[in-house]
Design a protein around this motif. Structure first.
Motif, PDB file in Angstrom:
ATOM      1  N   UNK A 304     -11.692   0.182   6.272  1.00 51.90           N
ATOM      2  CA  UNK A 304     -11.487  -0.516   5.015  1.00 51.90           C
ATOM      3  C   UNK A 304     -12.649  -1.429   4.640  1.00 51.90           C
ATOM      4  N   UNK A 305     -13.591  -1.631   5.552  1.00 51.64           N
ATOM      5  CA  UNK A 305     -14.767  -2.463   5.274  1.00 51.64           C
ATOM      6  C   UNK A 305     -15.969  -1.814   5.954  1.00 51.64           C
ATOM      7  N   UNK A 306     -16.551  -0.788   5.324  1.00 51.32           N
ATOM      8  CA  UNK A 306     -17.614  -0.019   5.978  1.00 51.32           C
ATOM      9  C   UNK A 306     -18.884  -0.811   6.262  1.00 51.32           C
ATOM     10  N   UNK A 307     -18.988  -2.023   5.725  1.00 49.78           N
ATOM     11  CA  UNK A 307     -20.168  -2.853   6.009  1.00 49.78           C
ATOM     12  C   UNK A 307     -19.912  -3.853   7.142  1.00 49.78           C
ATOM     13  N   UNK A 308     -18.758  -3.751   7.804  1.00 45.99           N
ATOM     14  CA  UNK A 308     -18.413  -4.678   8.884  1.00 45.99           C
ATOM     15  C   UNK A 308     -18.549  -4.010  10.252  1.00 45.99           C
ATOM     16  N   UNK A 309     -18.988  -4.808  11.221  1.00 45.78           N
ATOM     17  CA  UNK A 309     -18.939  -4.446  12.631  1.00 45.78           C
ATOM     18  C   UNK A 309     -18.484  -5.667  13.409  1.00 45.78           C
ATOM     19  N   UNK A 310     -17.567  -5.486  14.344  1.00 48.45           N
ATOM     20  CA  UNK A 310     -17.122  -6.588  15.193  1.00 48.45           C
ATOM     21  C   UNK A 310     -17.724  -6.425  16.580  1.00 48.45           C
ATOM     22  N   UNK A 311     -18.401  -7.467  17.027  1.00 49.45           N
ATOM     23  CA  UNK A 311     -19.046  -7.476  18.338  1.00 49.45           C
ATOM     24  C   UNK A 311     -18.260  -8.389  19.279  1.00 49.45           C
ATOM     25  N   UNK A 312     -17.734  -7.817  20.362  1.00 47.59           N
ATOM     26  CA  UNK A 312     -17.122  -8.639  21.389  1.00 47.59           C
ATOM     27  C   UNK A 312     -18.178  -9.223  22.307  1.00 47.59           C
ATOM     28  N   UNK A 313     -17.744  -9.956  23.309  1.00 48.32           N
ATOM     29  CA  UNK A 313     -18.651 -10.653  24.211  1.00 48.32           C
ATOM     30  C   UNK A 313     -19.086  -9.758  25.361  1.00 48.32           C
ATOM     31  N   UNK A 314     -20.371  -9.816  25.685  1.00 50.74           N
ATOM     32  CA  UNK A 314     -20.850  -9.158  26.897  1.00 50.74           C
ATOM     33  C   UNK A 314     -20.459 -10.004  28.102  1.00 50.74           C
ATOM     34  N   UNK A 315     -20.262  -9.383  29.255  1.00 52.32           N
ATOM     35  CA  UNK A 315     -19.797 -10.148  30.413  1.00 52.32           C
ATOM     36  C   UNK A 315     -20.858 -11.039  31.042  1.00 52.32           C
ATOM     37  N   UNK A 316     -22.143 -10.730  30.801  1.00 55.43           N
ATOM     38  CA  UNK A 316     -23.192 -11.481  31.497  1.00 55.43           C
ATOM     39  C   UNK A 316     -24.515 -11.332  30.750  1.00 55.43           C
ATOM     40  N   UNK A 317     -25.551 -11.956  31.310  1.00 57.93           N
ATOM     41  CA  UNK A 317     -26.866 -11.937  30.688  1.00 57.93           C
ATOM     42  C   UNK A 317     -27.458 -10.528  30.662  1.00 57.93           C
ATOM     43  N   UNK A 318     -27.144  -9.722  31.660  1.00 55.04           N
ATOM     44  CA  UNK A 318     -27.627  -8.339  31.654  1.00 55.04           C
ATOM     45  C   UNK A 318     -27.088  -7.590  30.440  1.00 55.04           C
ATOM     46  N   UNK A 319     -25.811  -7.808  30.108  1.00 56.32           N
ATOM     47  CA  UNK A 319     -25.237  -7.192  28.915  1.00 56.32           C
ATOM     48  C   UNK A 319     -25.904  -7.690  27.648  1.00 56.32           C
ATOM     49  N   UNK A 320     -26.227  -8.986  27.601  1.00 61.06           N
ATOM     50  CA  UNK A 320     -26.942  -9.531  26.437  1.00 61.06           C
ATOM     51  C   UNK A 320     -28.283  -8.835  26.266  1.00 61.06           C
ATOM     52  N   UNK A 321     -29.015  -8.700  27.366  1.00 59.08           N
ATOM     53  CA  UNK A 321     -30.339  -8.066  27.295  1.00 59.08           C
ATOM     54  C   UNK A 321     -30.224  -6.600  26.871  1.00 59.08           C
ATOM     55  N   UNK A 322     -29.207  -5.927  27.358  1.00 55.43           N
ATOM     56  CA  UNK A 322     -29.019  -4.516  26.984  1.00 55.43           C
ATOM     57  C   UNK A 322     -28.756  -4.392  25.495  1.00 55.43           C
ATOM     58  N   UNK A 323     -27.863  -5.216  24.960  1.00 58.70           N
ATOM     59  CA  UNK A 323     -27.582  -5.187  23.523  1.00 58.70           C
ATOM     60  C   UNK A 323     -28.811  -5.569  22.731  1.00 58.70           C
ATOM     61  N   UNK A 324     -29.513  -6.606  23.153  1.00 59.00           N
ATOM     62  CA  UNK A 324     -30.709  -7.053  22.423  1.00 59.00           C
ATOM     63  C   UNK A 324     -31.761  -5.961  22.377  1.00 59.00           C
ATOM     64  N   UNK A 325     -31.956  -5.264  23.503  1.00 55.34           N
ATOM     65  CA  UNK A 325     -32.961  -4.208  23.542  1.00 55.34           C
ATOM     66  C   UNK A 325     -32.630  -3.051  22.619  1.00 55.34           C
ATOM     67  N   UNK A 326     -31.365  -2.666  22.587  1.00 57.50           N
ATOM     68  CA  UNK A 326     -30.965  -1.557  21.720  1.00 57.50           C
ATOM     69  C   UNK A 326     -31.078  -1.945  20.240  1.00 57.50           C
ATOM     70  N   UNK A 327     -30.678  -3.159  19.910  1.00 56.81           N
ATOM     71  CA  UNK A 327     -30.798  -3.609  18.521  1.00 56.81           C
ATOM     72  C   UNK A 327     -32.272  -3.748  18.118  1.00 56.81           C
ATOM     73  N   UNK A 328     -33.108  -4.164  19.053  1.00 54.91           N
ATOM     74  CA  UNK A 328     -34.538  -4.304  18.757  1.00 54.91           C
ATOM     75  C   UNK A 328     -35.166  -2.957  18.427  1.00 54.91           C
ATOM     76  N   UNK A 329     -34.664  -1.903  19.072  1.00 56.68           N
ATOM     77  CA  UNK A 329     -35.199  -0.554  18.863  1.00 56.68           C
ATOM     78  C   UNK A 329     -34.583   0.148  17.657  1.00 56.68           C
ATOM     79  N   UNK A 330     -33.648  -0.532  16.992  1.00 53.87           N
ATOM     80  CA  UNK A 330     -32.987   0.094  15.842  1.00 53.87           C
ATOM     81  C   UNK A 330     -33.926   0.150  14.655  1.00 53.87           C
ATOM     82  N   UNK A 331     -33.908   1.269  13.988  1.00 53.65           N
ATOM     83  CA  UNK A 331     -34.653   1.412  12.727  1.00 53.65           C
ATOM     84  C   UNK A 331     -33.987   2.484  11.920  1.00 53.65           C
TER      85      UNK A 331
END
Length: 332
Positions: A304-331
């Motif tokens: 119902x809201x195609x411009x929305x994404x909900x992001x839950x919490x990563x369990x640790x700093x490794x998860x943060x880095x993984x998400x950050x790296x993938x988003x950084x490579x997005x184009x």
């Protein structure tokens, strides 16, 4: 037949569609504490016997203290979904209003029951003919938090016309000042739903609580039948709710701050959220979602809201880095 709703947490289905083993995915699609609390000891008798009354009473006493519900002893239930499906039985006259958009199972339950339903966008759109009103507060998925005073005023209007106000506080543990539980004793036409598993990271336990006046709780108890909640769940909940939760709260705050930092670095607009998730609004949401799935990271999207994404919490700093790296490579 009303179609089933797609919820977060569908790692197995995502892995089948996009590849990889489910255990290798980073699941950010839910609003659940990603760090389950250490489990207290559970007496063998809780596993061996049907739930004894003393277990129920202890859990209710612990919940009363934890939720600050005054004279009301909250009723343990096997997950709040179990009582959402019972709500149509409380509608004796009039239509139902749901403050939307919100958790979709409410609308589905009333539609399946054939009840007239209005999905309103503002609290002042609630009409005199709405015999039951549902508000999720804080709201899922945008985190909207209505002031206590406005909800109390709405309850009084509902009471005056013989209606009921249901307030779902599933994400209320991190916003205790926004809870109606301390006022529930003086609000006879109020029903509050509370989730146990989200804050404590134990959603698989399937446990929730209902806060309402005694006659309403008795009806839910009758409808659910005997032994609705397991002895181990009651024992575990009592132990955790009797103890200090400061460390749990601090960890969640730290994890949410880390998520915000990752999203800000990726130049994504945080449009809302709660302590347990962030809502991003972006016209590229569908492409971002697919890109994340390609890298085995699952977030929540919304039909119902195609411009929305909900992001839950990563369990640790490794998860943060993984998400950050993938988003950084997005184009695109």
């Amino acid at each position: 037949m009303t179609s089933r709703i797609i919820h977060g947490g569908g790692i197995t289905a995502a892995a089948r569609l996009h590849g990889g083993r489910p255990e290798d995915w980073l699941d950010l699609s839910t609003g659940i504490n990603p760090n389950p609390v250490p489990l207290p000891d559970i007496p063998v008798s809780a596993w061996h016997r049907l739930p004894d009354q003393h277990l129920v009473e202890r859990a209710r006493m612990a919940a009363r203290g934890y939720y600050h519900s005054g004279d009301i002893l909250p009723l343990p239930v096997p997950g709040t979904q179990s009582v959402i499906q019972l709500l149509p039985r409380l509608v004796s006259a009039g239509s139902v209003a749901i403050l939307s958009p919100t958790y979709g199972e409410y609308a589905r339950a009333f539609k399946l029951a054939g009840l007239p339903l209005s999905e309103v966008n503002e609290i002042n759109e609630v009409a005199n003919g709405n015999g039951l009103v549902v508000i999720v507060n804080p709201n899922n998925p945008d985190g909207r938090l209505l002031p206590v005073d406005r909800l109390r005023e709405l309850h009084d209007r509902q009471q005056a016309r013989g209606g009921v106000l249901v307030v779902d506080e599933a994400f209320g543990d991190m916003e205790p000042e926004g809870s109606l539980a301390p006022y529930a004793s003086s609000m006879p036409n109020l029903i509050i739903f509370r989730s146990f598993g989200k804050f404590f990271g134990l959603a698989g336990l399937r446990l929730g609580f209902v806060i309402a006046e005694a006659s309403i709780l008795a009806r839910f108890e009758d409808w659910l039948g005997p032994w609705a909640v397991s002895g181990p769940a009651l024992s575990l909940a009592a132990s955790l709710m009797e103890n200090d939760t400061t460390t749990i709260r601090k960890r969640i705050v730290d994890r949410r701050s880390a998520l915000d930092a990752v999203l800000h670095r990726a130049k994504l607009n945080i449009a809302g959220g709660t302590g347990l998730f962030a809502l991003v609004a972006d016209e590229r949401a569908s492409d971002i979602y697919s890109h994340l799935c390609h890298h085995h990271i699952l977030v929540r999207k919304f039909d119902y809201a195609p411009n929305w994404l909900r992001f839950g919490l990563a369990p640790d700093e490794e998860g943060d880095r993984r998400l950050a790296g993938v988003l950084e490579n997005y184009s695109i």
